[in-house]
Design a protein around this motif. Structure first.
Motif, short mmCIF file in Angstrom:
data_model
loop_
_atom_site.label_atom_id
_atom_site.label_comp_id
_atom_site.label_asym_id
_atom_site.label_seq_id
_atom_site.Cartn_x
_atom_site.Cartn_y
_atom_site.Cartn_z
N ALA A 111 20.99 -28.30 -25.45
CA ALA A 111 22.06 -28.07 -24.49
C ALA A 111 23.43 -28.33 -25.08
O ALA A 111 24.38 -27.59 -24.84
N ASP A 112 23.56 -29.40 -25.87
CA ASP A 112 24.89 -29.74 -26.38
C ASP A 112 24.88 -30.20 -27.83
O ASP A 112 25.83 -30.82 -28.29
N ARG A 332 28.34 -20.38 -26.42
CA ARG A 332 27.69 -20.72 -25.16
C ARG A 332 27.52 -22.24 -25.04
O ARG A 332 27.73 -22.82 -23.97
N GLN A 333 27.15 -22.88 -26.13
CA GLN A 333 26.97 -24.32 -26.12
C GLN A 333 28.28 -25.05 -25.85
O GLN A 333 28.34 -25.98 -25.05
N GLY A 336 29.23 -24.61 -22.26
CA GLY A 336 28.37 -25.41 -21.40
C GLY A 336 28.73 -26.88 -21.42
O GLY A 336 28.57 -27.57 -20.40
N ARG A 337 29.21 -27.39 -22.54
CA ARG A 337 29.58 -28.80 -22.63
C ARG A 337 30.69 -29.14 -21.65
O ARG A 337 30.82 -30.29 -21.22
N THR A 341 31.39 -21.17 -18.10
CA THR A 341 30.46 -20.04 -18.06
C THR A 341 30.83 -19.05 -19.15
O THR A 341 31.98 -18.97 -19.60
N ALA A 366 30.34 -31.51 -18.17
CA ALA A 366 29.34 -30.46 -18.39
C ALA A 366 28.38 -30.43 -17.21
O ALA A 366 28.02 -31.44 -16.64
N GLY A 370 23.44 -26.01 -21.32
CA GLY A 370 23.89 -24.67 -21.65
C GLY A 370 24.86 -24.05 -20.71
O GLY A 370 25.28 -22.92 -20.89
N GLY A 371 25.30 -24.73 -19.65
CA GLY A 371 26.24 -24.13 -18.70
C GLY A 371 25.56 -23.03 -17.91
O GLY A 371 24.35 -22.97 -17.76
N THR A 372 26.37 -22.10 -17.40
CA THR A 372 25.86 -21.00 -16.58
C THR A 372 26.21 -19.68 -17.25
O THR A 372 27.31 -19.51 -17.76
#
Length: 373
Positions: A111-112, A332-333, A336-337, A341, A366, A370-372
C-alpha cells in the motif's frame, strides 16, 4: 538379575534417546539450547529488515517486528499458523511468497512501500518451508526517480547549451558581416521566446517545485520533438500546499505522468502533452484538493487495461536495463499515501488523460491501501 537387566535396558534406552535428541539438536545440550533461544529472540527483535518463515504448507511459522511493519501486520495480530494467502497482501507479492522457486531481489509494492523480496527454500531431504527476507527501498526508489529527473535536466541543459552556442555564433557572424541591427533583433527574439516560456509557466504555477519541474520537462520534451504546454486552466499559487504533501511526492506523481505522456506522444503527428495543475473544491465541499492532469496525443489506453496500467510490471514499452512498468504504480502509491485518487480516461482528441487528485486539508491522511482508483 532382573534388576540388573532392567537397569541395563534403561541405560541403553537413555543412550538411544539422548543420541536421538543430540542428533535433532545438532549436538547442543540444554544450556546451549537456552542460550541459542535467547540469541534467537534478541536477533529477531533487533533486525530492522523483515524476516518471514513459512512451513511446507506456506503457513507463517515465524515473523519478526520488521516483517510485521513492512507487510502492514499489526503487532497484536496473531498470524502464526495462518496461510500467506490470508494476510491480505497484494496479489503479486502473495504469488511470490507462494512460489516454490527461489526469488532474488524482486521488487514488489504494498500500500505504501516498495519492497525487495528474497525467498530461499529450507530443505532437509524434503521441502520443509522457506525463508523470506524483506527490505524497504521506498526512500531509495524515490531518490532514484529524482536522480533520473536530474539526469534528464542535465541532458536538457547540455542540449540547451549547445543551442545557445549556435545562436551566439550566429550573432557574432552577423556582427562581423556588418549587420549589427539584424544581430540585435535575432538575439532579442531568442531572449523574448525563452522569457515568454518562463513567464507562462510561472504565471500559471507559481509553486516553486512544480514550476521548476515543468520548465525542466518542457526542455526535455522539446529535445524529443514533443510540445509540452501548460493549459490556461492551470492556477496554483505558492504557499497553498500543506506540509503534509512533500515536494518529493509531487515530483514522483507529476514527473512520472509527464514522462509517460511524452513517451506515448513521441513519433506521432504534431505530438503534444498538456499539463493542468490547479486547486479546486473537492466533491464533499469541506476542503480543497490539488488536481494534476496530464493528457497526450498518443494512442491512448485500451479500456480493458485501465486498471492494469497501475499494476507493477505492466508496460507497452520495450524493457530497459532498469526494468519497466513501475512508474504508474509508484504514482498510484504516492497518491494513495495522501488519501488521493488516480484515474485514466480517453482524451477528446485521442490519447490518454491521467488525473491525480490530492486533498489539501491539513489533516489529510492516507485512506486505505493504494488510495482509490
Amino acid at each position: 538379575m532382573v534388576a540388573a537387566g532392567a537397569l541395563g535396558l534403561g541405560a541403553i534406552g537413555t543412550y538411544v534417546i539422548n543420541a536421538r535428541l543430540r542428533r535433532h539438536t545438532h549436538g547442543m545440550n540444554a544450556a546451549e539450547l537456552s542460550h541459542m533461544h535467547d540469541y534467537h529472540q534478541a536477533a529477531l527483535h533487533a533486525v530492522r529488515e523483515g524476516l518471514l518463515m513459512l512451513d511446507g504448507r506456506y503457513r507463517v511459522a515465524l515473523i519478526n517486528d520488521g516483517g510485521r511493519e513492512l507487510l502492514g501486520v499489526g503487532q497484536e495480530e496473531d498470524v502464526v499458523g495462518r496461510s500467506v494467502a490470508e494476510l491480505g497482501l497484494p496479489t503479486p507479492l502473495t504469488g511470490a511468497l507462494l512460489s516454490s522457486e527461489p526469488r532474488v531481489d524482486e521488487v514488489h509494492l504494498t500500500a505504501d512501500r516498495v519492497l525487495v523480496v528474497n525467498t530461499s527454500p529450507v530443505t532437509g531431504g524434503q521441502r520443509r518451508g522457506s525463508v523470506v527476507t524483506l527490505r524497504d527501498v521506498t526512500e531509495l526508489q524515490s531518490l532514484m526517480g529524482e536522480l533520473d529527473s536530474e539526469r534528464g535536466f542535465t541532458q536538457a541543459l547540455r542540449s540547451q547549451a549547445h543551442e545557445a552556442a549556435n545562436r551566439l555564433h550566429t550573432v557574432v557572424s552577423l556582427i562581423e558581416l556588418g549587420r549589427a541591427e539584424e544581430a540585435v533583433d535575432f538575439a532579442t527574439a531568442e531572449l523574448e521566446l525563452a522569457q515568454a516560456l518562463t513567464d507562462q509557466v510561472v504565471a500559471a504555477v507559481s509553486e516553486p517545485v512544480l514550476a521548476a519541474l515543468l520548465l525542466g520537462k518542457t526542455a526535455q520534451a522539446n529535445e524529443r520533438g514533443v510540445e509540452l504546454v501548460v493549459s490556461e486552466d492551470s492556477r496554483l499559487d505558492d504557499g497553498l500546499l500543506p506540509d503534509t504533501l512533500p515536494a518529493r511526492d509531487l515530483v514522483t506523481i507529476l514527473g512520472n505522468l509527464i514522462d509517460n505522456a511524452v513517451d506515448a506522444a513521441q513519433g506521432g503527428v504534431r505530438p503534444r502533452v498538456t499539463v493542468t495543475a490547479l486547486t479546486e473544491e473537492d466533491g464533499d465541499g469541506d476542503g480543497s484538493e490539488l488536481t494534476l492532469r496530464v493528457s497526450d496525443t498518443g494512442p491512448g489506453v485500451d479500456p480493458d487495461h485501465t486498471e492494469a496500467v497501475f499494476q507493477r510490471g505492466f508496460t507497452t514499452k520495450p524493457s530497459g536495463p532498469g526494468g519497466r512498468g513501475l512508474g504508474l504504480a509508484l504514482v498510484r502509491q504516492a497518491a494513495g499515501r495522501h488519501g488521493g485518487t488516480l484515474s485514466v480516461t480517453s482524451g477528446e482528441e485521442g490519447g490518454a488523460v491521467f488525473e491525480a487528485r490530492l486533498p489539501l486539508r491539513d489533516a489529510a491522511v492516507a485512506q486505505g491501501p493504494g488510495g482509490t482508483v
